[in-house]
Each structure stands twice: as C-alpha cells, then as structure tokens.
Design an enzyme around this catalytic site. Structure first.
Site, PDB file in Angstrom:
ATOM      1  CB  SER A 186     -35.818  -9.243  -0.464  1.00 54.23           C
ATOM      2  OG  SER A 186     -35.690 -10.558   0.022  1.00 54.23           O
ATOM      3  CB  ALA A 188     -35.039  -7.167  -7.403  1.00 51.03           C
ATOM      4  CG  ASP A 189     -38.471 -10.126  -4.460  1.00 56.46           C
ATOM      5  OD1 ASP A 189     -38.795 -10.404  -5.616  1.00 56.46           O
ATOM      6  OD2 ASP A 189     -37.814 -10.888  -3.735  1.00 56.46           O
ATOM      7  CE1 TYR A 190     -40.425  -5.711   1.463  1.00 57.33           C
ATOM      8  CE2 TYR A 190     -38.328  -6.822   1.088  1.00 57.33           C
ATOM      9  CZ  TYR A 190     -39.491  -6.667   1.821  1.00 57.33           C
ATOM     10  OH  TYR A 190     -39.728  -7.473   2.902  1.00 57.33           O
ATOM     11  N   GLY A 193     -42.473  -4.222  -6.153  1.00 57.10           N
ATOM     12  CA  GLY A 193     -43.756  -3.950  -5.518  1.00 57.10           C
ATOM     13  C   GLY A 193     -44.119  -2.482  -5.557  1.00 57.10           C
TER      14      GLY A 193
END
Length: 415
Positions: A186, A188-190, A193
């Site tokens: 995850s 890339a998601d964080y 964000g």
C-alpha cells in the site's frame, strides 16, 4: 505511558464536546474517496484539527472497513486507524437526492477528496466544474491510477500496479531474482495521500491570495516515480538502466544489510568517504582507507568491500556491532520487526505508538500522528467510527435537516 494517557484523555473531552483544536481547525473536508490514497490525505488533515466528513455508500460502506484484520466490531484495524478523527455519514451519490444533499454540503465545505476513475464524478453530475460553480472557493483532490489525462487515464489500478508502472518494483529484489513487493503493498497509496495533503495545503494558501479554489490532479504512479532519485536523468543522459541490487545501493559501498554473529541483521550506511574512514577505524582496519579512499573506488570493488564488512560483522554480536558503531559515529541500526519496534525506548520517547481506548473494540495501539508542531501539535479524538455514526449530527447541524427528514432519507436508501 503517562503522556499517551494524557493525550487520550484530552482528546476524549474534545470529541465529547464536538469540537476540535489544531492548526486546521475550522477547515471542513468532504471525503468521498475509497480505500487508502485520498482518504489518507483526509486522515492527515483530521489529525491537525480539520473537520473531515467521511461519506460512504449506505449499508455497505467503504471497502476499507473490510480490508485487513477484522476486529470484534466488524471493522478492520486499518479502518480503525486510518479513518480516525473523521465523522462518518452515508450518502448514495448515484441517486439524484443524494447528489442534491452532497451539493449542499459542498456549498458549506472547503475541500473534497476523491479517487474514482476519471469521468465517474462527471457522470454523476458532481465533477469539479459543476462543484466550483456551487462553491468558487472549493479545493478538490483527485487521485486516480494514472491521473486525469493521458492514454491510460481511464484504466483501473491499485498501489501494486503503481509500483510496477513507476519503476519501483523493477528495483526491488535480489540481482538474480524476480521483482518483489517493495516493502508494503500500500505504499503508493500512503505516499499519494501525503502528496495530496501537500497539494491541498498549497492550494489553500493560494486561495488566501486569489479567493478561488482549484483541483489537484495526482496519479498513484507519479507519487512513487517522483521518489526514485536519479534514475530518470541517469537514463536520459547515459542510457543507464538501474537493475535490482538486493540490499545494496547503486553509488555507495558499503551501504547494505549485514548479519551479525548472533544472527540478527543490521543496516549500515556509509554514504561518504568520512563515514567509511570511521567504519574502518571501528573495524580495526584503518588501512582500508588508503586501499579504498573514494566512493567510486569502493563501488568498483563492491564485492571485496562488502566481504570485508560482512566478515567483521560475522565476528561480532549484535550488541557489539551496535555499541562499536555508535561509539565510532557510524550510522548503523538493527533491522526491526514490529516486535522490536514495540520494545524500543526511542519509539516510546517519541510517542510513535499511540495507546488509546476505543468504545467499540477496547484497547488499541495506533501509529502516532505526524509531523510534530511545536505550538499546534496533532491530536487524537477517536478511532474510525461505525457506518453512519454521524448522520444525524452532520445532516442536522450543517444542512438543517430534522431527525424525521434524516430518517425518511434513510428509509428511501439515500442515506
């Protein structure tokens, strides 16, 4: 523990009073995104006092509630952690009545966070161009797999796809092995964000000057690609394609992972000639400085230099390695699992592990909020809440709906 308990007590009072303090107090954010990327931007803003209203699909809610380890309350640990400090309401944006209510909320808000495929919100009649007419000061964060433009704009994608497309997965793994997951599926998601939060705060600053909002366009892969140091200029100028190197680093040696005599692994960072000189002294082999005086020479003799360091590490226990490198001023640390993290006094001293009590699942330990501010630090008010927990309060206080109206919308499936 006393400091952590005090934080929880103060935060509980704020939550019960329905107020928030912090650098972003007074900022209202509508989070209509799913999973992690754009919602994590909302988590950062909420940690610093913004009123973040998480809008979910009625009955089913955000898929993040079921992503990860499910707890006694039916929601996952990921949800309890990353939806913290947010109010939760339900609203079906695919229904015309839901769109009408959403637009009314937009008129009273500052920021909208979304990460649907490009064109989805426009299809529902709530794209940026429509919403900016309702609220000219609106800031909208738009995160998608590939961004709002380009030939791949409409394709789906998650963090794993972003890691691959951005070139990170190519670099992760041993030289003679396949590409592997670069640490976290995850990441890339964080990271997106975080970039999203930078974008939102930048636009808010510009809005003070112009009085007008704008949207932020961010692709998941871009968030990762921007972090890959010199791989783009090195390829463009010299045709260099960096390959997988395991724990090693392309331009520096010794800068890797080594196993100690007691079996533990450590990370060692000798980023310049001075650090290597210090390491050579620590190892009792000061003559290595004359043999390998520069980074370029050490890179040329990578295998030999790594073998010398590995041999020294293999002759000393973890405690000896840590003590000797610390005394010698050489950056070195044990490679931790989460078990060591929970035992380490540095994490405790910095409050990196936030001990809280949640009304739905009891005792929890969450990652502490970042970054620290000297005058307006982040606060914790509550963990991720139940689906629709704040429907009555949000629709009543912001839009003036009565309890009967909220109940009627719930009965019709709008809320």
């Amino acid at each position: 523990m006393q400091k952590e308990t005090q934080l929880q007590s103060t935060s509980s009072k704020q939550a019960s009073a329905g107020t928030a303090t912090g650098a972003l107090a007074g900022l209202r954010v509508l989070d209509i995104a799913t999973f992690v990327a754009a919602p994590f931007c909302g988590t950062i803003l909420a940690d610093f006092g913004a009123e973040v209203i998480k809008i979910e699909q009625p009955k089913t809610g955000d898929a993040l509630r079921q992503f990860g380890t499910i707890t006694e309350c039916g929601d996952s640990l990921v949800w309890l952690s990353e939806a913290r400090n947010k109010k939760t309401i339900t609203l079906d944006l695919r229904k015309s009545e839901g769109v009408d209510l959403f637009k009314k909320l937009v008129a009273e808000s500052d920021v909208v966070l979304e990460n649907f495929r490009p064109g989805t919100l426009e299809k529902w009649g709530i794209g940026f161009e429509s919403l900016i007419e309702i609220n000219p000061r609106l800031v909208m964060l738009r995160i998608s797999a590939y961004g709002q433009t380009g030939p791949k704009r409409g394709e789906p994608g998650f963090a794993r796809i972003a890691h691959a497309f951005a070139g990170l997965s190519w670099l992760a793994g041993e030289a003679d092995g396949p590409p592997v997951v670069p640490g976290s599926t995850s990441m890339a998601d964080y990271v997106s964000g975080m970039w999203g939060a930078i974008g939102v705060l930048t636009v808010l600053r510009d809005r003070e000057r112009t009085g007008r909002g704008q949207f932020i366009d961010l692709g998941l892969y871009e968030s990762v690609f921007r972090l890959l140091d010199e791989i783009a200029p090195a390829y463009a100028k010299y045709g260099t394609v960096r390959e997988r190197m395991g724990a090693d680093t392309v331009n520096v040696v010794p800068h890797s992972h080594y196993q100690t005599a007691s079996g533990e692994w450590v990370a060692l960072a000798c980023t310049n000639d001075k650090m290597f000189e210090r390491l050579a002294v620590v190892m009792g082999q000061a003559g290595l400085v004359a043999l390998y005086p520069t980074s370029a020479i050490r890179v040329e003799h990578r295998v030999k230099v790594n073998a010398l360091v590995s041999g020294w590490m293999a002759d000393h226990s973890l405690a000896e390695v840590i003590e000797k490198t610390r005394e010698g001023g050489v950056p070195c640390a044990q490679i931790y699992s989460v078990r060591e993290i929970f035992e380490d006094p540095q994490y405790k001293a910095r409050g990196n592990l936030l001990h809280i009590h949640d009304e739905r699942v009891g005792a929890l330990v969450l990652p502490g909020p970042l970054p620290r501010l000297s005058e307006t630090p982040p606060t914790f008010r509550h963990a991720g809440r139940a689906l629709g927990a704040d429907n009555l309060q949000v629709f009543g206080d912001i839009l003036g709906l009565s309890a009967e109206q909220v109940a009627a919308h719930a009965e019709s499936g709008v809320i």
